[in-house]
Design an enzyme around this catalytic site. Structure first.
Site, PDB file in Angstrom:
ATOM      1  N   HIS A  11      55.071  14.166  43.484  1.00  0.00           N
ATOM      2  CA  HIS A  11      53.937  15.074  42.919  1.00  0.00           C
ATOM      3  C   HIS A  11      54.375  16.072  41.661  1.00  0.00           C
ATOM      4  CE1 HIS A  11      51.718  19.089  43.711  1.00  0.00           C
ATOM      5  NE2 HIS A  11      50.957  18.162  43.346  1.00  0.00           N
ATOM      6  N   ARG A  12      53.549  15.719  40.956  1.00  0.00           N
ATOM      7  CA  ARG A  12      53.759  16.222  39.468  1.00  0.00           C
ATOM      8  C   ARG A  12      55.000  15.615  38.815  1.00  0.00           C
ATOM      9  NH1 ARG A  12      52.365  22.951  39.785  1.00  0.00           N
ATOM     10  NH2 ARG A  12      50.963  22.718  41.464  1.00  0.00           N
ATOM     11  N   GLU A  38      52.007  11.444  40.946  1.00  0.00           N
ATOM     12  CA  GLU A  38      50.809  11.936  40.768  1.00  0.00           C
ATOM     13  C   GLU A  38      50.934  13.012  39.507  1.00  0.00           C
ATOM     14  OE1 GLU A  38      48.131  15.639  41.156  1.00  0.00           O
ATOM     15  OE2 GLU A  38      50.370  15.728  40.760  1.00  0.00           O
ATOM     16  N   ASP A  40      49.220  15.872  36.622  1.00  0.00           N
ATOM     17  CA  ASP A  40      47.699  16.540  36.105  1.00  0.00           C
ATOM     18  C   ASP A  40      47.428  16.215  34.742  1.00  0.00           C
ATOM     19  OD1 ASP A  40      47.747  18.071  38.792  1.00  0.00           O
ATOM     20  OD2 ASP A  40      49.675  18.559  37.914  1.00  0.00           O
ATOM     21  N   HIS A  53      49.678  20.990  34.297  1.00  0.00           N
ATOM     22  CA  HIS A  53      48.963  21.425  35.417  1.00  0.00           C
ATOM     23  C   HIS A  53      47.974  22.451  35.255  1.00  0.00           C
ATOM     24  CE1 HIS A  53      48.577  23.738  39.207  1.00  0.00           C
ATOM     25  NE2 HIS A  53      48.465  22.391  39.707  1.00  0.00           N
ATOM     26  N   GLU A 112      45.479  13.075  38.298  1.00  0.00           N
ATOM     27  CA  GLU A 112      44.640  14.107  38.713  1.00  0.00           C
ATOM     28  C   GLU A 112      43.940  14.876  37.321  1.00  0.00           C
ATOM     29  OE1 GLU A 112      45.947  17.638  40.910  1.00  0.00           O
ATOM     30  OE2 GLU A 112      43.882  18.287  40.793  1.00  0.00           O
ATOM     31  N   LYS A 114      41.805  17.532  35.540  1.00  0.00           N
ATOM     32  CA  LYS A 114      41.672  18.841  35.803  1.00  0.00           C
ATOM     33  C   LYS A 114      40.576  19.553  34.954  1.00  0.00           C
ATOM     34  CE  LYS A 114      45.371  20.088  38.405  1.00  0.00           C
ATOM     35  NZ  LYS A 114      45.160  20.677  39.769  1.00  0.00           N
ATOM     36  N   ASP A 235      56.743  16.991  46.438  1.00  0.00           N
ATOM     37  CA  ASP A 235      57.548  17.544  45.255  1.00  0.00           C
ATOM     38  C   ASP A 235      58.929  16.973  45.602  1.00  0.00           C
ATOM     39  OD1 ASP A 235      55.244  19.048  44.861  1.00  0.00           O
ATOM     40  OD2 ASP A 235      56.076  20.999  45.671  1.00  0.00           O
TER      41      ASP A 235
END
Ligand code: G3P
Ligand code: MG
Length: 257
Positions: A11-12, A38, A40, A53, A112, A114, A235
């Protein structure tokens, strides 16, 4: 067993183990054995798509800097590694292009998108163009909390995989109602508190893959696997991989599952 492999995502990048949304973080996820990452994405003032993010960079730089108010050149001067740890001092905000070029052939990329409201500053077109230029259509999932962004992406290229992010907030009921009516997504990404039998049925009924995000506690990872998640976004890629391997061994499943 005719089941597809359960996909493991950082994640991120690998937010708990390296600065979020950085090349170093993506490398960390790769070396931990993730199938994907993933990250952002949003547009900066000079129009490029950068990996970040928040709309403002307070958390990662310690200064309130709106991404939309700064050009790429200005953003590239910022250090986004030192606030995580001295070992990462000098880490920069990546362009989406850098992530695609470095990891597009090695990892599945959950991008993702945003943006609030109806205006994402051309983000959908820009991301899709970058993905097409590299022929990475089969390697990406375009995800968002924003239905308008997903609809726009679907209108630009209906063949791309879309991921529908879900949060346990005031709007959850509404999101679950409009989503199936407006578009068909490849996957549904709920936060851990939403992971239950009902969510499994919701995804299955829509023939969407179930890929919960920010699944960090060992107990939550196990619960997601037990419930039948098709993927897990965490994460902590190293922990995710270990728990996944242990779970596979306990179930006598090949670790490739
Ligand atoms: O995968 C979805 C997840 O990334 C959404 O939450 O706030 O970390 O972007 P956030
Ligand atoms: Mg995200």
């Amino acid at each position: 067993m005719d089941r597809e492999k359960i996909l493991l995502f950082g994640h991120r990048g690998a937010r708990g183990e390296a600065p979020e949304n950085t090349i170093a973080g993506c490398r960390r996820a790769l070396s931990a054995g993730m199938d994907g990452i993933e990250v952002d994405v949003r547009v900066c003032r000079s129009g490029e798509v950068v990996v970040a993010h928040d709309a403002t960079l307070t958390q990662i730089t310690g200064r309130r800097l709106p991404v939309l108010a700064y050009s790429l050149v200005e953003l590239k001067r910022l250090d986004v590694g030192a606030s995580f740890s001295e070992a990462y001092r000098g880490e920069r905000i990546p362009l989406l292009e850098e992530v695609l070029d470095n990891f597009g052939d090695k990892l599945i990329l959950d991008l993702e998108l945003k943006g609030k409201g109806i205006h994402a500053f051309g983000l959908e077109e820009k991301v899709i163009r970058l993905v097409h230029r590299r022929g990475l259509q089969d390697r990406v999932i375009l995800s968002s909390f924003n239905p308008l962004i997903l609809l726009k992406a679907a209108s630009l290229d209906p063949t791309l995989r879309l991921g529908f992010n879900l949060l346990d907030d005031f709007w959850i009921g509404l999101r679950k109602i409009w989503f199936p009516r407006l578009l068909h997504s490849y996957s549904v990404h709920p936060e851990p508190s939403l992971m239950d039998e009902g969510m499994v049925k919701f995804a299955r009924r829509r023939e969407a893959k179930l890929i919960p995000w920010q699944v960090n506690e060992e107990s939550d990872i196990r619960r997601a696997l037990e419930l039948g998640a098709d993927g897990v976004i965490s994460d902590f890629p190293t922990r995710l991989k270990r728990v996944y391997n242990e779970w596979c061994a306990e179930k006598r499943l090949p670790p490739s599952l």
